[in-house]
Each structure stands twice: as structure tokens, then as C-alpha cells.
Scaffold this motif. Structure first.
Motif, PDB file in Angstrom:
ATOM      1  N   CYS A 160      -7.859 -40.615 -28.392  1.00  0.00           N
ATOM      2  CA  CYS A 160      -7.456 -40.473 -26.984  1.00  0.00           C
ATOM      3  C   CYS A 160      -8.696 -40.454 -26.094  1.00  0.00           C
ATOM      4  O   CYS A 160      -9.636 -39.704 -26.340  1.00  0.00           O
ATOM      5  CB  CYS A 160      -6.644 -39.194 -26.802  1.00  0.00           C
ATOM      6  SG  CYS A 160      -6.263 -38.810 -25.090  1.00  0.00           S
ATOM      7  N   THR A 162      -8.866 -39.656 -22.798  1.00  0.00           N
ATOM      8  CA  THR A 162      -8.889 -38.559 -21.828  1.00  0.00           C
ATOM      9  C   THR A 162      -9.610 -37.321 -22.379  1.00  0.00           C
ATOM     10  O   THR A 162     -10.402 -36.689 -21.700  1.00  0.00           O
ATOM     11  CB  THR A 162      -7.452 -38.188 -21.411  1.00  0.00           C
ATOM     12  OG1 THR A 162      -6.801 -39.373 -20.983  1.00  0.00           O
ATOM     13  CG2 THR A 162      -7.436 -37.159 -20.296  1.00  0.00           C
ATOM     14  N   CYS A 163      -9.314 -36.991 -23.624  1.00  0.00           N
ATOM     15  CA  CYS A 163      -9.892 -35.762 -24.186  1.00  0.00           C
ATOM     16  C   CYS A 163     -10.945 -36.075 -25.245  1.00  0.00           C
ATOM     17  O   CYS A 163     -11.470 -35.161 -25.882  1.00  0.00           O
ATOM     18  CB  CYS A 163      -8.800 -34.898 -24.792  1.00  0.00           C
ATOM     19  SG  CYS A 163      -7.889 -35.732 -26.115  1.00  0.00           S
ATOM     20  N   CYS A 186      -4.135 -31.636 -24.010  1.00  0.00           N
ATOM     21  CA  CYS A 186      -4.397 -32.841 -23.223  1.00  0.00           C
ATOM     22  C   CYS A 186      -3.075 -33.462 -22.795  1.00  0.00           C
ATOM     23  O   CYS A 186      -2.178 -33.664 -23.603  1.00  0.00           O
ATOM     24  CB  CYS A 186      -5.204 -33.827 -24.061  1.00  0.00           C
ATOM     25  SG  CYS A 186      -5.259 -35.494 -23.353  1.00  0.00           S
ATOM     26  N   CYS A 189      -2.279 -37.208 -24.550  1.00  0.00           N
ATOM     27  CA  CYS A 189      -1.925 -37.344 -25.961  1.00  0.00           C
ATOM     28  C   CYS A 189      -1.084 -36.174 -26.443  1.00  0.00           C
ATOM     29  O   CYS A 189      -0.718 -36.094 -27.616  1.00  0.00           O
ATOM     30  CB  CYS A 189      -3.183 -37.462 -26.813  1.00  0.00           C
ATOM     31  SG  CYS A 189      -4.226 -35.992 -26.708  1.00  0.00           S
TER      32      CYS A 189
HETATM   33 ZN   LIG Z   1      -5.950 -36.610 -25.315  1.00  0.00          ZN
END
Ligand SMILES: [Zn+2]
Ligand SMILES: [Zn+2]
Length: 371
Positions: A160, A162-163, A186, A189
Motif C-alpha cells: 500500500c 499510503t502507509c 490506514c 488498505c
Molecule cells: Zn495502507
């Protein structure tokens, strides 16, 4: 909550001169073991709370000093109150504490499976004897194709963005344990840290599928309408190693037109005709065990109660049975032929006060019925 009997160092299994790191490590190990979502032990939750309290005290230099010098009394005197541990938010608590997930891995968190509610209907007579019922229910089980991962076998899983694969995003937060960097799941996900490009087709990525199961449920004799039977571990599968939920079977005991149940006693009626009541008669009466013949003497009165000891419902998970109380009804004729009217007229002419005089023993009998 730990009482004076519990030594905090013993609870954590560390020596009195343990370093902060050792204390943290000991708590982490115990918490992972005793986490109520994971542990099968009956007293895990209580022990978990005790261990949490011990950690809370010993991880803070101020409360640890108080405890070292004056013990539990010192803490109480110093106004210490252990934080109430909300078991529903434990996961968050741990990630806040340790900066990563308690159960290791990329935010993969074990969760206990959900409970399943089912219902069965039984007759009162079955409730008296006990019964076995096959109960069908739908339950979520771990998907056999992806073994719970939700990923179609042989397809890649991306990290993922984003994280960055941690499954967590950070935010500053305050709690009773002090201020710390709090991590939450997150949003992209959902905390898994992964982005599944090809969800498992069998379970549509859920990792679990619905399975229709059948359970043989033993219904104990004497069960009451509305009681629940718990079948431990037969409910929905847990996520990522968490234990399965339970099945709660609600038992409905259907009303029986012949009996009224009150606790462990049952009430019923016996209907005699006017002449049967006057002359005496043997009448068939229904019981939970089947029909029985009851003998009524001459001069049986409406409203009399015959007690059949031990003919009621069994005591649930106990010994003995309640009673059956048979209320006597007397039917007065409604449609007389001329001949019957003549006979009753003649009967009336031959009657006196004496004919209807109550035996002294009658009231005694009536009283004993209610004892
Ligand atoms: Zn994530
Ligand atoms: Zn699957």
C-alpha cells in the motif's frame, strides 16, 4: 483489578530491579498470550486486566517508586486509580504503546469470530423430557482457496502506497497513559498494508465464505421458554488466528393447550359432569407423561384442586420435578329434555339442606392443595 494479594513484579514475572525495557518486554509477551481475542483460558480477561494494571504502575517512575516504598497502600494513598481497560479498543491501545502491532506483521490483527444466533421451537412435553434438535445455521468459515488471505492464489500483492506497507497512519493523541504518537488503521488498505490486485474469486476477497452447518443441540429437561444454549467455538471463524465465535441457540417452548406452566409446576383442568361430580367417577386426565386415570369421590366440588406430586416440569439442571395441579370443573347441563327436567324436578323435591352440606374435611382438603 489486582488486589493486595498480587505483587506487580510477580504478575509481570520480572525482578524488582528490572529495567523499563525489561518491564515493557514482559508485558508485551504476557499481553500477547493473554489477549482475550486469542487466549482460550477462562480467566484470560481478568489476568489481562491485572497484568495491564501492573504494567501501568511499573512503567511510570512516579507510581513505581510509590509502589516500591509503600506497596498497594502507597498507591491508594497517592491517589492512583488503575485505568479501566476497554477491551474493545485494545488493538489501538497496543499500537499506541508499542508503536507497532501486538501480534506482529503488517498490522495483521487477530480478531475473535462473531457469534451466531439460532432458534429452535420445542413442545412443552419435549421440554419436560429433554430433546435433541438439529439446528441449521450459516457460518463464516476461512476460505479454503486463499486460506483466509483474500488473495487469488498466484497473483501479486502490492504494498500500500499510503502507509508504505505498515497498515498504519500516525496521529498524536493523549490517553491516560500519557501523550503518545497514536497509530490508526490506514484508510486505503484497511490496515492490511497490502493492496490486493486480484481478490480471491471464491470469497470475493473477504477471506471467508459462508457455510451451511448443522448442529445437534441437546436441550436439557426443564428448559424454560426464552432460554439460550451456548455452543462455544461453533460460531463464525476468527480473523488471522483469532478464535471462532459462539453459537447461541434460543429455545422457544411452544404453549400447550392442555397445560399452563408456572415455574416448574403445571396446571390443568378435569371436567366432570354434574352427575359424575355428585356420584363420583373415574376421569382420564392428561399429564406430561401421558394420560392417567383419576378417581373422584362422590360430592366432588367445582374448584377443587387435585395435586399430582412430581408430575410437573423437571428442575433444570437439578433434581426432582414440580407438581401438576388439576383444577376440577363441573359441567351443568344446558339443554334438558322434558324427561330430564322431570327427573331433576323430582330430585329437587327430595333434596334438603343436608343434601348440599359441606363436609368439615372439605376445606381442609382444599387448603392442603395449596400447600
Ligand atoms: Zn495502507
Ligand atoms: Zn478466498
Amino acid at each position: 483489578m489486582a488486589t493486595a494479594r498480587h505483587d506487580y513484579y510477580e504478575l509481570l514475572g520480572v525482578s524488582r530491579d528490572a529495567s523499563d525495557a525489561e518491564i515493557k518486554k514482559a508485558f508485551r509477551r504476557l499481553a500477547r498470550q493473554l489477549h482475550p481475542d486469542v487466549s482460550e483460558e477462562a480467566d484470560a480477561e481478568e489476568r489481562f486486566r491485572d497484568v495491564s494494571e501492573a504494567y501501568e504502575v511499573l512503567s511510570n517512575s512516579e507510581t513505581r517508586q510509590l509502589y516500591d516504598r509503600y506497596g498497594h497502600a502507597g498507591l491508594r494513598g497517592g491517589g492512583f486509580r488503575p485505568t479501566h481497560v476497554d477491551l474493545g479498543n485494545l488493538g489501538d491501545l497496543f499500537s499506541a504503546f508499542f508503536g507497532d502491532d501486538l501480534f506482529g506483521g503488517a498490522a495483521a490483527r487477530a480478531a475473535r469470530g462473531a457469534d451466531v444466533a439460532a432458534e429452535v421451537e420445542i413442545e412443552l412435553v419435549e421440554a419436560a423430557k429433554g430433546a435433541t434438535r438439529s439446528v441449521p445455521y450459516d457460518v463464516a468459515v476461512t476460505c479454503g482457496v486463499c486460506t483466509g488471505s483474500g488473495v487469488e492464489p498466484g497473483t501479486p500483492v502490492e504494498t500500500c502506497e499510503t502507509c508504505g506497507g505498515s497498515g498504519r497512519v500516525q496521529q498524536i493523541s493523549r490517553s491516560l497513559f500519557g501523550e503518545f504518537v497514536r497509530q490508526s488503521a490506514c484508510p486505503r488498505c484497511g490496515g492490511s498494508g497490502r493492496f490486493v490486485t486480484h481478490p480471491c474469486e471464491a470469497c470475493e476477497g473477504a477471506g471467508r465464505t459462508l457455510d451451511r452447518r448443522q448442529l445437534e443441540v441437546e436441550i436439557p429437561p426443564g428448559i424454560h421458554d426464552g432460554q439460550r444454549i451456548r455452543l462455544t467455538g461453533e460460531g463464525h471463524a476468527g480473523a488471522l488466528g483469532g478464535r471462532a465465535g459462539d453459537v447461541y441457540v434460543l429455545v422457544r417452548v411452544l404453549p400447550d393447550s392442555r397445560f399452563v406452566r408456572e415455574g416448574n409446576d403445571v396446571f390443568s383442568t378435569a371436567d366432570l359432569t354434574m352427575t359424575q361430580a355428585a356420584l363420583g367417577a373415574t376421569v382420564t386426565v392428561e399429564t406430561l407423561d401421558g394420560p392417567v386415570e383419576l378417581e373422584f369421590g362422590p360430592g366432588t366440588q367445582p374448584g377443587e384442586i387435585r395435586v399430582l406430586r412430581g408430575k410437573g416440569m423437571p428442575v433444570l439442571q437439578g433434581f426432582g420435578r414440580g407438581d401438576q395441579r388439576v383444577l376440577v370443573g363441573v359441567a351443568v347441563p344446558r339443554h334438558l329434555t322434558d324427561e330430564q327436567r322431570r327427573l331433576l324436578d323430582e330430585f329437587e323435591r327430595h333434596s334438603s339442606e343436608q343434601t348440599y352440606r359441606a363436609d368439615e374435611s372439605f376445606f381442609e382438603k382444599l387448603k392442603s392443595a395449596f400447600r
